[in-house]
Write an enzyme that holds these catalytic residues in place. Sequence first.
Site, mmCIF file in Angstrom:
data_model
loop_
_atom_site.group_PDB
_atom_site.id
_atom_site.type_symbol
_atom_site.label_atom_id
_atom_site.label_comp_id
_atom_site.label_asym_id
_atom_site.label_seq_id
_atom_site.Cartn_x
_atom_site.Cartn_y
_atom_site.Cartn_z
ATOM 1 C CG ASP A 160 -10.488 5.646 0.553
ATOM 2 O OD1 ASP A 160 -10.402 6.728 -0.053
ATOM 3 O OD2 ASP A 160 -9.519 4.885 0.720
ATOM 4 C CG ASP A 365 -8.143 10.642 -2.554
ATOM 5 O OD1 ASP A 365 -8.988 9.724 -2.532
ATOM 6 O OD2 ASP A 365 -7.120 10.620 -1.850
#
EC number: 3.4.23.-
Length: 485
Positions: A160, A365
């Site tokens: 992540d 992201d």
Amino acid sequence: MVGRRKALLFSLCFFFLSLPSFSSLPSFQTLFPNSHSLPCASPVSFQPDSDSESLLESEFESGSDSESSSSITLNLDHIDALSSNKTPDELFSSRLQRDSRRVKSIATLAAQIPGRNVTHAPRPGGFSSSVVSGLSQGSGEYFTRLGVGTPARYVYMVLDTGSDIVWLQCAPCRRCYSQSDPIFDPRKSKTYATIPCSSPHCRRLDSAGCNTRRKTCLYQVSYGDGSFTVGDFSTETLTFRRNRVKGVALGCGHDNEGLFVGAAGLLGLGKGKLSFPGQTGHRFNQKFSYCLVDRSASSKPSSVVFGNAAVSRIARFTPLLSNPKLDTFYYVGLLGISVGGTRVPGVTASLFKLDQIGNGGVIIDSGTSVTRLIRPAYIAMRDAFRVGAKTLKRAPDFSLFDTCFDLSNMNEVKVPTVVLHFRGADVSLPATNYLIPVDTNGKFCFAFAGTMGGLSIIGNIQQQGFRVVYDLASSRVGFAPGGCA
């Protein structure tokens, strides 16, 4: 005679210069709807191989070391692969629900006053205080397999770019969620070590947490969906195939609750000093990249690369921007958007500006699926796309998507091109990155959405097929088309 020739040349030059540029002409590309459908929950690309993992464990027990490798490549799988009992429609619905929670949490965090967000989770007995680290937006969408400890015990870890810490579940557990591998027991590792409260690693956490009896550092990560992990902040060896990375600071969580079902923990890839890239910059020259495949049309696995091999020669780079308010995220400058070969009027750099107190801006992201744009920019872009796609049969809205089409029984269609103009890098998206299937009946939707907040997010659907390069040494992010080959 010479004067006439010069006059003629001047006239011709003026004529051609006065013509509209090629980039301003309508531009389309072909989408093949029958070749793209909702992806199923395919098996993970790196099924546990007990023989190879046992070989690695025996190597490490005998003192073999392969830490000199300058680059590491790992396969990635989408988190949907851990839900093999769900239909494609159910998987897509779950993905959109996760996406909504993540975007909402990021937006809430971005709207707060300057300073790191602190969310307190339940405090287990024996902890004098809690350390809050990472960001409250939940986990990412892709995971890999790696070894923890010596001998290496293999587990699945979510990757992540929106998290600043490495952590995994550890025995003994007070509360642990279900994971596919046995829970890591640090007592069985030769290389596990707790971190003293006075160490620099402990001081890098957002606030000081210390076990007063043992004088060892504690950590806590709280997420916006109510999940959390609490435990000892420690150092351990991580193994990536045959490559060991020693002394990685990570959270060994003894009290965990949340939605990370299947994966043992999280490998944070954010900009912070405690993320995996932040800790291993000396080893991998502060470079990593990933390439996420279009799961509806490719059998190849996605991948992540750490080290010099992560940088593609054909990547187009845009500078990273700094935001002390949210220093985990990778901010970039978005100057405008083109649809059908023409700049969308009104969609300018001022809409995406990151101001002096950290509001607004655009982030890249890996854990957000659908790109969110500040609402005025989204509406202008959407309307331009609708005009360019006016020959396609419209369909009812679907979930967060307000521009959908009925492409059932169609072999190919022409759709307007979409280009994102970053500072120094124009990224032309494949049609499959912005017109995606949303059900099994031929409905396709424009895969962007508006946001009421000031922060825009470039999601992983739009990143598919590009090798996205994070060159932190040069403070830049690059995009290389066709990078998953």
